[in-house]
Design a protein around this motif. Sequence first.
Motif, PDB file in Angstrom:
ATOM      1  N   GLN A   1       0.889  -1.155   0.000  1.00 24.82           N
ATOM      2  CA  GLN A   1       0.000   0.000   0.000  1.00 24.82           C
ATOM      3  C   GLN A   1       0.921   1.198   0.000  1.00 24.82           C
ATOM      4  OE1 GLN A   1      -3.186   0.243   3.010  1.00 24.82           O
ATOM      5  NE2 GLN A   1      -2.683   2.405   3.235  1.00 24.82           N
ATOM      6  N   PRO A   2       1.044   1.905  -1.117  1.00 22.55           N
ATOM      7  CA  PRO A   2       2.033   2.985  -1.188  1.00 22.55           C
ATOM      8  C   PRO A   2       1.757   4.068  -0.155  1.00 22.55           C
ATOM      9  CG  PRO A   2       0.500   3.093  -3.038  1.00 22.55           C
ATOM     10  CD  PRO A   2       0.241   1.794  -2.341  1.00 22.55           C
ATOM     11  N   PHE A   3       2.811   4.786   0.194  1.00 23.05           N
ATOM     12  CA  PHE A   3       2.699   5.868   1.166  1.00 23.05           C
ATOM     13  C   PHE A   3       1.587   6.829   0.751  1.00 23.05           C
ATOM     14  CE2 PHE A   3       3.887  10.216   2.360  1.00 23.05           C
ATOM     15  CZ  PHE A   3       3.955  10.090   3.738  1.00 23.05           C
ATOM     16  N   GLY A   4       0.605   7.010   1.647  1.00 22.88           N
ATOM     17  CA  GLY A   4      -0.530   7.877   1.344  1.00 22.88           C
ATOM     18  C   GLY A   4      -0.825   8.822   2.488  1.00 22.88           C
ATOM     19  N   GLN A   5      -1.569   9.863   2.181  1.00 22.77           N
ATOM     20  CA  GLN A   5      -1.880  10.902   3.161  1.00 22.77           C
ATOM     21  C   GLN A   5      -3.337  11.330   3.037  1.00 22.77           C
ATOM     22  OE1 GLN A   5       0.975  13.823   1.749  1.00 22.77           O
ATOM     23  NE2 GLN A   5       2.333  13.412   3.485  1.00 22.77           N
ATOM     24  N   ILE A   6      -3.913  11.706   4.177  1.00 23.24           N
ATOM     25  CA  ILE A   6      -5.226  12.358   4.223  1.00 23.24           C
ATOM     26  C   ILE A   6      -5.081  13.631   5.041  1.00 23.24           C
ATOM     27  CG2 ILE A   6      -7.594  12.250   5.075  1.00 23.24           C
ATOM     28  CD1 ILE A   6      -7.634   9.305   4.657  1.00 23.24           C
ATOM     29  N   SER A   7      -5.537  14.738   4.515  1.00 23.55           N
ATOM     30  CA  SER A   7      -5.654  15.971   5.297  1.00 23.55           C
ATOM     31  C   SER A   7      -7.122  16.376   5.312  1.00 23.55           C
ATOM     32  CB  SER A   7      -4.791  17.081   4.699  1.00 23.55           C
ATOM     33  OG  SER A   7      -5.215  17.409   3.385  1.00 23.55           O
ATOM     34  N   ASP A   8      -7.592  16.792   6.475  1.00 22.66           N
ATOM     35  CA  ASP A   8      -9.019  17.066   6.650  1.00 22.66           C
ATOM     36  C   ASP A   8      -9.178  18.257   7.582  1.00 22.66           C
ATOM     37  OD1 ASP A   8     -11.706  17.129   7.246  1.00 22.66           O
ATOM     38  OD2 ASP A   8     -11.765  15.188   8.257  1.00 22.66           O
ATOM     39  N   GLY A   9      -9.718  19.346   7.069  1.00 19.10           N
ATOM     40  CA  GLY A   9     -10.062  20.495   7.883  1.00 19.10           C
ATOM     41  C   GLY A   9     -11.569  20.566   8.048  1.00 19.10           C
ATOM     42  N   GLY A  10     -12.041  20.760   9.290  1.00 20.13           N
ATOM     43  CA  GLY A  10     -13.475  20.726   9.544  1.00 20.13           C
ATOM     44  C   GLY A  10     -13.958  21.863  10.419  1.00 20.13           C
ATOM     45  N   LEU A  11     -15.223  22.250  10.217  1.00 18.84           N
ATOM     46  CA  LEU A  11     -15.937  23.209  11.057  1.00 18.84           C
ATOM     47  C   LEU A  11     -17.211  22.551  11.546  1.00 18.84           C
ATOM     48  CD1 LEU A  11     -15.721  26.374   8.753  1.00 18.84           C
ATOM     49  CD2 LEU A  11     -14.364  25.968  10.824  1.00 18.84           C
ATOM     50  N   PHE A  12     -17.588  22.813  12.805  1.00 19.83           N
ATOM     51  CA  PHE A  12     -18.819  22.203  13.312  1.00 19.83           C
ATOM     52  C   PHE A  12     -19.477  23.129  14.330  1.00 19.83           C
ATOM     53  CE2 PHE A  12     -15.382  20.768  16.060  1.00 19.83           C
ATOM     54  CZ  PHE A  12     -15.893  20.955  17.341  1.00 19.83           C
ATOM     55  N   ALA A  13     -20.758  22.922  14.530  1.00 24.95           N
ATOM     56  CA  ALA A  13     -21.523  23.677  15.520  1.00 24.95           C
ATOM     57  C   ALA A  13     -22.679  22.819  15.990  1.00 24.95           C
ATOM     58  CB  ALA A  13     -22.032  24.991  14.935  1.00 24.95           C
TER      59      ALA A  13
END
Length: 723
Positions: free
Chosen positions: A391-403
Motif C-alpha cells: 500500500q504505497p505511502f498515502g496521506q489524508i488531510s481534513d479540515g473541519g468546522l462544526f456547531a
Amino acid sequence: MQQPLAPLQPLQPVQPPSITPFQPSIPGAFETLGTTSIAELAAAVGGGPAQGVSQGQAQAIASTDIGGLLQSANSVQSVNTTRRSPVALAPNVRGYEFGQIYAQATGAYWFPVREDLDSMLSKIDPGMIQEVVVIPGPYGLRYGPGLSFIDIITQDTPRYDDGPESSYRANGDIHTNGGQLYGRLTADGGSDDYGYRISYGHRTGSDFEAGNGLSIPSSYDTGDVWAQFGVSTSKYDRIEGSFLRLDQNNVQYAAQFFDVDTLGTFGTTLKAVDENPNSPWTQLKLEGWWNRTQFTGSITPSKSDPNFPVITRVEYALDQEVGGTNTLNGNTFGDNVSSGARAVALYGDVDNQYLRMGIDFHFEEQMLQENYVLTSMGSSLPPVTPFSTNQPFGQISDGGLFAEYCIPVLDGWKTTLGGRVDWVNTGADQNELRPDTNLDADELQQSNVLYAYYVTNEFKFNDAWKLNAGYGYAQRPPTLTERYADGIFLGLLQSGFTRVIGDPALKPERDFQVDLGLSADYDNFHASVTGFYAWIVDYVTFEGDAVVDFFDAKLVNFINTPLASLTGYEATADWDWSPWLTPFVKSKYVQGDNISLGAPLPSIPPLEGTVGVRWHDATQEKKWEVEVGERMVTAQNRLGAIILSGAPETVEEATPGFCTTYIHTSYNWTKNLSLVAGIDNVFNRTYQEHLDLRLLGPTGFPAPPTRVLSPGISPFFGFDWTF
C-alpha cells in the motif's frame, strides 16, 4: 524502499475535567448505566443516542482489550467484536466497522497501522480509562467525520487543596485460560496548582484453549508507559499533557498470514482549558495530538501448525496447481501517523441550553509492505520466486468546522441541532507504485467536501418516562487502505484468505440514520429500548473473483455499492426486586442488507440477548456484588454476499447459535483495596463468534476447516489497591 514518514507537528488533546486521584472501590460495578447517566453522556457528546462504560466496570470485567470490555459491559448494547488477538479486538458498532467508526482516546484520533493485525482500540489499556462513550450513529460530529463514534476518556491529573500529596496504585489480574497475566503500577500526585501521573503496565499471555481443548494461537507480550503532567495556571485554567509508549512483541494472530513480531506506538497529547466565568465562553478547549505506530510481522512456524495450518493450506494449493513441493515465506511491515488539533468553544449549560462551536484539523499518513519468497522443487516455477505487494505511502488531510445548538422548546421537550463540513484531500506517492500495480496512477489525488448534520429531540413525559427521537446524516471519506491497497493479503472477510485491491476513486459513504428510543427510570426499575434504521448510499464493500480450486480464497476490489441498509434494535432492563437482588436482561439485533445486490451484507452479528441476576450488599455502597448471567446468541444464517466473477456469491459460513454462562464477583475489602473474581464460559462450551475467522479450503486439503474458536472455561482474579 519506503521513504520515512515526513515529520509532523505534535499537539494533542486530553479530555474530561475529573481532577481526582484514582478511586479503587467499585460500587455497582456490574450495573447498567441508568437512563439518566446515558442522557448525561448524550449531552456531553452533543446529543443523540449514547452508551458508556466506567472505570469500575472495566475493573470488574477484567478484559484484556477495550473492544472486549465494550462487548461484555451491560451498559453497552451496540458493540460486537472480531477477535484478532486477546489484545486486539476490532469493534463492530451496529454493523459499522473500521473506517465507518471514528475512534479517539484522550482526544486523539487513532487508526490501525494494519487493519487485520491491529485495532483502533488496542492502544489504550482498559486499566487506564475513566470511561468509554459509544455513539452508535452519525451524532458525534464534534469529533470528526464518521458514521459512529467511540471516545476513550482518561483521567486528568489530580489536584490537592491542602498542598503536595502523592498516592500509589497497584492493580492487575490473572486469567488462567491462556496463562494471561496483567499488572500495572501507577504513581500520581501534585499540589493545588499542578499534578502528575506515571504508570507502567504489562500483559503477557499464551495460547488459550477452546471448549473442546483445541489450543488457539494467541500468545502476546505487551507493555506500556503512560506519563501525564498538568498545570493549573489559575483557578479556572489548566494545561494537561500526556505521553504514551506502547510495545507489543510476538503477538500471534490465529488463521491469518502473519503474526506481529514487534509493534511500537508513540503518542503525545496537549490540552488547554479555560473556564473563567469572566470569559465570553463557558469553556474554551484547545487540544492537539500526534501518534505514530510502526510494526514488523512475519510468517512464523506456527502458521504450519497441524491444528492451525494456515500457510500449509496455501502451499498445498500451489502443489496441486504447479506441481512439485512449494514453500512460502514472507514478512510485512508498516507505518502510520495520526496528528491534528481541535478548538472548541462552549456557550451556555450542557444540561439546559448551549451552543458549541469548533474547528479541527486531521492529518494521517500510512504505508504497508509485504514481501514473499516462494521456493519450489520439481515444479513449473523457478526455484526461487520473490514477489511483493504494498500500500504505497498515502496521506489524508481534513479540515473541519462544526456547531451544535441545544434549546429547551417547551417544558419537557429539548431539541439539539448539529452541523459539520469537512474539506478532505487524499493522495498517494506515485513513485511507490509497483511496476505491475493495480492502481490507476491518474486517480491517486482525490478531493471531497463532506457534510454532516443531525437533529435530536428529548421528550420527558414525567420524571420517569422519556422519548428520544433523532435523525442524522453524515459522510465519511474512504480510508487509505480502501483507496490504495495494491494486492495486500488482509483478513477482512470471514475467510482470512483475502487479497484486496483499493480504488483511488472511491466515493465517500453517505449515511442517513433514524433512531427512536423509549426509556423508563424509576427508583427500582430502569429500562430502555431503541430502534434504528440507516440507509447508506455508496456503501464500501467488495467485488472480485474466487480463486479456482481454493474455494474460500478471494481476490477482491473495494467498490461502492449504490445502497445498503442497517436496521435493528437494542433493549435493556433491570429491576431491584429487593434491596439485595436485581434481575436484568438485555438484547440487541442488527440486520445488514446490500439493497442494490439483494443480499445480506458481510460482517453482521446475529441476534443475541443476556439474562441474569445480581446479588449485592443492601447498603448504598454495595461492598460486595455477585452477577450471574447467561448470554444467548442465535445462529447466523443470513450470510454476507458480494459480487464474485460477475454474480452474487455468499462469502460467509453459517455460524451455529450458542449459550454461555458467566459468574462475576466484586468485593471492596477495604476503602483502598478492591477484589474481583469470576468465571467466563462456566460450562466450557465450544463455540465461535460469527465475526471471527475460519479457513475452509483448498479443495481436497486433508484436514478439517480451521476455525478461531472462542475461549473455553476462563476463571480470573483481579485486584485494585491504592496506598
